[in-house]
Write an enzyme that holds these catalytic residues in place. Structure first.
Site, PDB file in Angstrom:
ATOM      1  N   CYS A 188      71.060  -4.427  60.943  1.00  0.00           N
ATOM      2  CA  CYS A 188      70.702  -4.146  62.336  1.00  0.00           C
ATOM      3  C   CYS A 188      71.424  -5.054  63.321  1.00  0.00           C
ATOM      4  CB  CYS A 188      69.195  -4.269  62.529  1.00  0.00           C
ATOM      5  SG  CYS A 188      68.546  -5.962  62.400  1.00  0.00           S
ATOM      6  N   HIS A 225      64.820  -8.268  63.700  1.00  0.00           N
ATOM      7  CA  HIS A 225      65.356  -6.936  64.013  1.00  0.00           C
ATOM      8  C   HIS A 225      65.968  -6.937  65.408  1.00  0.00           C
ATOM      9  CE1 HIS A 225      66.018  -2.700  63.514  1.00  0.00           C
ATOM     10  NE2 HIS A 225      65.432  -2.449  64.663  1.00  0.00           N
ATOM     11  N   ASP A 236      68.131   3.213  68.322  1.00  0.00           N
ATOM     12  CA  ASP A 236      68.235   2.350  67.152  1.00  0.00           C
ATOM     13  C   ASP A 236      69.094   3.004  66.075  1.00  0.00           C
ATOM     14  OD1 ASP A 236      67.820   0.548  65.046  1.00  0.00           O
ATOM     15  OD2 ASP A 236      65.779   0.118  65.709  1.00  0.00           O
TER      16      ASP A 236
END
Length: 258
Positions: A69, A109, A124
């Site tokens: 991420c 994250h 995302d």
């Protein structure tokens, strides 16, 4: 057009000349999820470079690797910004469902907040098999995609002011927490994500510094490869195959072109 913009378009199969609108993002998020895998190989190899624009372009766009991420979302953030979108990065913490708690490793994250016509959305591309494939508004409104249903609730926690929730297609019957995040501390410099890289690489509770993992979306579902198994979802049906090292190499080449 910058190298990043041109190379990103080439990687996901998007025309260099196309002007991107908000309405195009669903299609672009789908193409991105099918083209750029979520993977931790550099972490396992102890070769995870610091997060800079140049390193992200080199790793993901020139050498055609994937990432976690803190790489995938900063790269997509830069792509969105270069195409005229109002975006920032935000930090969150992924909920551990096995242990029913937020992990001690903390806010590892990275996600993207995009503002369009006075409404803010989560975008995302770095949540592995849980990617929403569409912008998700902070209003609480549910959005549905090929990967399931997603929503965001304004819920104060010690980790932020919102919670991203999901109900994955063919997998979940009830809503579950994906991650909590803080919209009040936006980041505009991708180098700020490097602290997350350091935690992922070093923290004993990090799920990504133990063994190799690579996954991506496909036209009919998803494929996930670890050193011991290959899992494939096709039209709602799952198959899972135990594997050895030779089969790992074969599947990596066949399904991920590596």
């Amino acid at each position: 057009m910058s190298d990043l913009n041109a190379l990103f378009r080439k990687r996901i199969g998007l025309s260099e000349n196309k002007r991107i609108t908000f309405e195009d993002l669903d299609h672009i998020l789908e193409k991105t999820a099918k083209s750029i895998p979520f993977e931790n190989f550099r972490v396992i190899e102890k070769n995870a470079n610091v997060i800079t624009r140049e390193n992200l372009v080199d790793k993901i766009l020139i050498h055609s690797e994937g990432g976690l991420c803190y790489e995938l979302n900063p790269l997509f953030y830069l792509f969105l910004r270069e195409n005229g979108f109002q975006v920032v990065l935000a930090r969150g913490i992924v909920y551990n469902h096995e242990q029913q708690r937020y992990p001690a490793s903390g806010r590892t994250h990275i996600t993207i907040l995009l503002t369009h016509e006075d409404q803010t959305y989560v975008v995302d591309t770095g949540f592995g098999g849980n990617v929403p494939l569409k912008p998700v508004p902070l209003t609480g409104e549910m959005v549905a995609s090929a990967n399931g249903e997603f929503r965001i609730k304004q819920t104060p926690t010690e980790y932020g002011d919102y919670i991203f929730e999901m109900k994955l297609k063919h997998k979940d019957t009830d809503w579950k927490i994906g991650y909590a995040f803080d919209s009040r501390q936006p980041m505009t410099d991708v180098s700020a994500c490097d602290v997350v890289r350091q935690i992922i690489v070093e923290h004993p509770e990090s799920p990504f510094n133990k063994s190799p993992l690579i996954t991506k979306r496909t036209d009919t579902g998803s494929v996930t490869l670890t050193e011991t198994s290959f899992t494939q979802w096709e039209n709602g049906q799952m198959t899972k195959e135990p594997i050895d090292g030779a089969r790992f190499t074969e599947l990596l080449r066949t399904h991920f072109g590596r």
